[in-house]
Design a protein around this motif. Structure first.
Motif, PDB file in Angstrom:
ATOM      1  N   ILE A  45       0.684  -1.088  -0.137  1.00 35.32           N
ATOM      2  CA  ILE A  45      -0.113  -0.111  -0.027  1.00 35.32           C
ATOM      3  C   ILE A  45       0.857   1.185  -0.197  1.00 35.32           C
ATOM      4  CG2 ILE A  45      -1.721   1.390   1.580  1.00 35.32           C
ATOM      5  CD1 ILE A  45      -3.148  -1.022   2.132  1.00 35.32           C
ATOM      6  N   ASP A  46       0.650   2.438  -0.702  1.00 36.00           N
ATOM      7  CA  ASP A  46       1.513   3.518  -0.850  1.00 36.00           C
ATOM      8  C   ASP A  46       2.734   3.290  -1.346  1.00 36.00           C
ATOM      9  OD1 ASP A  46      -0.905   4.813  -0.006  1.00 36.00           O
ATOM     10  OD2 ASP A  46      -0.259   4.833   2.125  1.00 36.00           O
ATOM     11  N   LEU A  47       2.878   2.787  -2.502  1.00 37.32           N
ATOM     12  CA  LEU A  47       4.058   2.419  -3.171  1.00 37.32           C
ATOM     13  C   LEU A  47       4.541   3.625  -4.055  1.00 37.32           C
ATOM     14  CD1 LEU A  47       3.728  -1.368  -3.871  1.00 37.32           C
ATOM     15  CD2 LEU A  47       4.735  -0.291  -1.824  1.00 37.32           C
ATOM     16  N   VAL A  48       3.856   4.133  -4.738  1.00 36.68           N
ATOM     17  CA  VAL A  48       4.012   5.165  -5.668  1.00 36.68           C
ATOM     18  C   VAL A  48       3.106   6.342  -5.890  1.00 36.68           C
ATOM     19  CG1 VAL A  48       4.747   3.202  -7.357  1.00 36.68           C
ATOM     20  CG2 VAL A  48       2.594   3.947  -7.312  1.00 36.68           C
ATOM     21  N   GLU A  49       3.672   7.277  -6.236  1.00 35.81           N
ATOM     22  CA  GLU A  49       3.070   8.677  -6.466  1.00 35.81           C
ATOM     23  C   GLU A  49       1.976   8.666  -7.445  1.00 35.81           C
ATOM     24  OE1 GLU A  49       3.563  11.067  -4.272  1.00 35.81           O
ATOM     25  OE2 GLU A  49       5.436  10.170  -3.423  1.00 35.81           O
ATOM     26  N   PRO A  50       0.981   9.398  -7.394  1.00 37.27           N
ATOM     27  CA  PRO A  50      -0.166   9.155  -8.423  1.00 37.27           C
ATOM     28  C   PRO A  50       0.343   9.596  -9.884  1.00 37.27           C
ATOM     29  CG  PRO A  50      -1.091  10.422  -6.427  1.00 37.27           C
ATOM     30  CD  PRO A  50       0.623  10.239  -6.308  1.00 37.27           C
ATOM     31  N   ASN A  51       1.305  10.259 -10.080  1.00 35.83           N
ATOM     32  CA  ASN A  51       1.950  10.448 -11.623  1.00 35.83           C
ATOM     33  C   ASN A  51       2.657   9.396 -12.037  1.00 35.83           C
ATOM     34  OD1 ASN A  51       3.631  11.484  -9.512  1.00 35.83           O
ATOM     35  ND2 ASN A  51       4.493  13.084 -11.048  1.00 35.83           N
ATOM     36  N   GLU A  52       2.754   8.389 -11.203  1.00 32.87           N
ATOM     37  CA  GLU A  52       3.642   7.205 -11.450  1.00 32.87           C
ATOM     38  C   GLU A  52       2.801   6.149 -12.031  1.00 32.87           C
ATOM     39  OE1 GLU A  52       7.798   8.153  -8.757  1.00 32.87           O
ATOM     40  OE2 GLU A  52       6.054   6.873  -8.040  1.00 32.87           O
ATOM     41  N   THR A  53       3.616   5.046 -12.566  1.00 34.70           N
ATOM     42  CA  THR A  53       2.733   4.024 -12.993  1.00 34.70           C
ATOM     43  C   THR A  53       3.267   2.626 -12.048  1.00 34.70           C
ATOM     44  OG1 THR A  53       4.292   3.345 -14.678  1.00 34.70           O
ATOM     45  CG2 THR A  53       2.422   4.640 -15.278  1.00 34.70           C
ATOM     46  N   TYR A  54       2.449   1.532 -12.215  1.00 36.06           N
ATOM     47  CA  TYR A  54       2.676   0.193 -11.374  1.00 36.06           C
ATOM     48  C   TYR A  54       2.204  -0.715 -12.342  1.00 36.06           C
ATOM     49  CZ  TYR A  54       3.385  -2.751  -7.280  1.00 36.06           C
ATOM     50  OH  TYR A  54       3.942  -3.556  -6.620  1.00 36.06           O
ATOM     51  N   SER A  55       2.908  -1.878 -12.642  1.00 37.21           N
ATOM     52  CA  SER A  55       2.587  -2.974 -13.354  1.00 37.21           C
ATOM     53  C   SER A  55       2.086  -4.193 -12.446  1.00 37.21           C
ATOM     54  CB  SER A  55       3.614  -3.113 -14.470  1.00 37.21           C
ATOM     55  OG  SER A  55       4.953  -3.523 -13.976  1.00 37.21           O
ATOM     56  N   ALA A  56       1.827  -5.174 -13.173  1.00 36.13           N
ATOM     57  CA  ALA A  56       1.683  -6.447 -12.845  1.00 36.13           C
ATOM     58  C   ALA A  56       2.583  -7.123 -12.529  1.00 36.13           C
ATOM     59  CB  ALA A  56       0.664  -7.302 -13.746  1.00 36.13           C
ATOM     60  N   GLY A  57       3.657  -6.994 -13.341  1.00 32.48           N
ATOM     61  CA  GLY A  57       5.162  -7.617 -13.246  1.00 32.48           C
ATOM     62  C   GLY A  57       5.875  -7.057 -12.155  1.00 32.48           C
ATOM     63  N   ARG A  58       5.780  -5.686 -11.950  1.00 31.46           N
ATOM     64  CA  ARG A  58       6.308  -5.139 -10.575  1.00 31.46           C
ATOM     65  C   ARG A  58       5.472  -5.590  -9.389  1.00 31.46           C
ATOM     66  NH1 ARG A  58       7.251   1.196  -8.723  1.00 31.46           N
ATOM     67  NH2 ARG A  58       7.653   1.075  -6.640  1.00 31.46           N
ATOM     68  N   PHE A  59       4.129  -5.943  -9.250  1.00 31.05           N
ATOM     69  CA  PHE A  59       3.411  -6.423  -8.270  1.00 31.05           C
ATOM     70  C   PHE A  59       3.871  -7.935  -7.915  1.00 31.05           C
ATOM     71  CE2 PHE A  59       0.223  -9.391  -7.110  1.00 31.05           C
ATOM     72  CZ  PHE A  59      -0.093  -9.093  -5.730  1.00 31.05           C
ATOM     73  N   ARG A  60       3.991  -8.657  -9.052  1.00 26.15           N
ATOM     74  CA  ARG A  60       4.643 -10.013  -8.709  1.00 26.15           C
ATOM     75  C   ARG A  60       6.149  -9.846  -8.093  1.00 26.15           C
ATOM     76  NH1 ARG A  60       7.170 -14.577 -10.412  1.00 26.15           N
ATOM     77  NH2 ARG A  60       5.474 -16.465 -10.040  1.00 26.15           N
ATOM     78  N   ASP A  61       6.913  -9.171  -8.466  1.00 25.02           N
ATOM     79  CA  ASP A  61       8.122  -8.931  -7.935  1.00 25.02           C
ATOM     80  C   ASP A  61       8.111  -8.692  -6.312  1.00 25.02           C
ATOM     81  OD1 ASP A  61       9.313  -9.904 -10.249  1.00 25.02           O
ATOM     82  OD2 ASP A  61      10.014  -7.876 -10.914  1.00 25.02           O
ATOM     83  N   ASP A  62       7.164  -7.472  -5.896  1.00 28.58           N
ATOM     84  CA  ASP A  62       7.066  -7.064  -4.856  1.00 28.58           C
ATOM     85  C   ASP A  62       6.308  -7.894  -3.940  1.00 28.58           C
ATOM     86  OD1 ASP A  62       8.221  -4.538  -5.617  1.00 28.58           O
ATOM     87  OD2 ASP A  62       6.298  -3.459  -5.705  1.00 28.58           O
ATOM     88  N   ALA A  63       5.246  -8.535  -4.423  1.00 29.68           N
ATOM     89  CA  ALA A  63       4.529  -9.580  -3.573  1.00 29.68           C
ATOM     90  C   ALA A  63       5.466 -10.814  -3.196  1.00 29.68           C
ATOM     91  CB  ALA A  63       3.222 -10.098  -4.504  1.00 29.68           C
ATOM     92  N   LEU A  64       6.353 -11.428  -4.009  1.00 31.33           N
ATOM     93  CA  LEU A  64       6.918 -12.496  -3.817  1.00 31.33           C
ATOM     94  C   LEU A  64       8.071 -12.217  -2.660  1.00 31.33           C
ATOM     95  CD1 LEU A  64       7.663 -14.179  -7.197  1.00 31.33           C
ATOM     96  CD2 LEU A  64       6.137 -14.995  -5.159  1.00 31.33           C
TER      97      LEU A  64
END
Length: 302
Positions: A55-74
């Motif tokens: 939660i609260d990982l990036v600023e609203p003007n940034e992007t976040y991807s499913a690939g990044r989520f997978r890395d962060d979640a693992l």
């Protein structure tokens, strides 16, 4: 898992009081900082009592991807298990669940020139028209996308034009997936869709009371944002933005935001129906949290 407004957070917090779990958010909107009201982010007291991650990982003007989520979640799941606790993944972004469990297919890189062409087509014809084109070449992907989901329609058409193959076929490519966990997969689903719709409407009214319009106004003042950015495509934010621009009246903004949220819930339920091995619970059932807890205890004991 479950659609928006199904009560996932409440059940998760109840579970956290009885089991040694730490909550891992699986929600593409909760990753944005300062977007609290419109995303139904857990309040500070809840976050203080029950550990939450992603939660609260990036600023609203940034992007976040499913690939990044997978890395962060693992990463956080490994840290949680090293503490002797159990990761409890909670959310409604079904693509993130799929990416975590099944991995991500190797897809062609973005082609800026081709995207300019697709954007030009959309400017002339509108995204619903491009959605119809997508439904002809990749009906499976088109079926799970809103006709106005510009980002995903663009990507699906881009992949098709680059590879001459539908995105849905490429995503089914078998591959080795690193996921060293036994997953107990649960979902909260509504026995009464109209009742869920009513809950969605009431929740949006509550968000307005809590200051959603002021939140969007603050975001516009502090960040260089526009409606093409992923953060502003979150349901509710886009409609409030158009209200602040004078495109919508207050009543029309309410109607459009509630309708968009209902469509989101419909798409989430479509994803869920396609998933295998999911144990479902009626989100309106009496003592649903206790029922989920009993199921989990039995599964963990086994």
């Amino acid at each position: 898992m479950g659609p928006t407004a199904a009560g996932k957070t409440q059940v998760a917090v109840t579970l956290a009081r009885s089991l040694p779990v730490e909550i891992v958010s699986v929600d593409s909107s909760l990753v944005y900082r300062h977007m609290n009201i419109g995303t139904a982010k857990p309040d500070p007291q809840t976050l203080k009592v029950v550990p939450h991650h992603l939660i609260d990982l990036v600023e609203p003007n940034e992007t976040y991807s499913a690939g990044r989520f997978r890395d962060d979640a693992l990463t956080v799941m490994r840290e949680i298990t090293e503490r002797g606790h159990i990761p409890l993944l909670v959310g409604g972004t079904m693509l993130y669940f799929k990416a975590l469990r099944e991995g991500l297919a190797e897809l062609p890189r973005a082609d800026p020139a081709l995207r300019v062409v697709i954007d030009g087509m959309a400017a002339e014809q509108g995204w619903p028209a491009l959605h119809r084109i997508l439904s002809q070449v990749d009906p499976e992907t088109a079926a799970r996308l809103s006709p106005n989901d510009a980002q995903r329609i663009q990507r699906a058409l881009e992949v098709y034009y680059l590879t001459d193959r539908p995105l849905s076929a490429l995503l089914k490519k078998p591959q080795y997936v690193y996921f060293p966990y036994r997953a107990i997969t649960l979902a909260l689903v509504p026995s009464d869709r109209e009742r869920l719709n009513q809950r969605i409407a009431q929740r949006f009214e509550d968000m307005l009371e809590l200051g959603l319009i002021g939140e969007v106004r603050w975001l516009r003042r502090h960040y260089a944002l526009d409606l093409s950015m992923p953060s502003m495509r979150c349901v509710g934010y886009r409609q409030v933005w158009k209200y602040l621009e004078g495109e919508y009246t207050l009543e029309l903004m309410r109607e459009r935001a509630i309708a968009a949220t209902r469509q989101l819930a419909k798409r989430q339920l479509t994803w869920l129906r396609a998933m295998e091995g999911v144990t479902t619970f009626d989100c309106f059932g009496e003592s649903v949290a206790e029922a989920v807890l009993a199921h989990l205890r039995a599964a963990l004991a086994g």
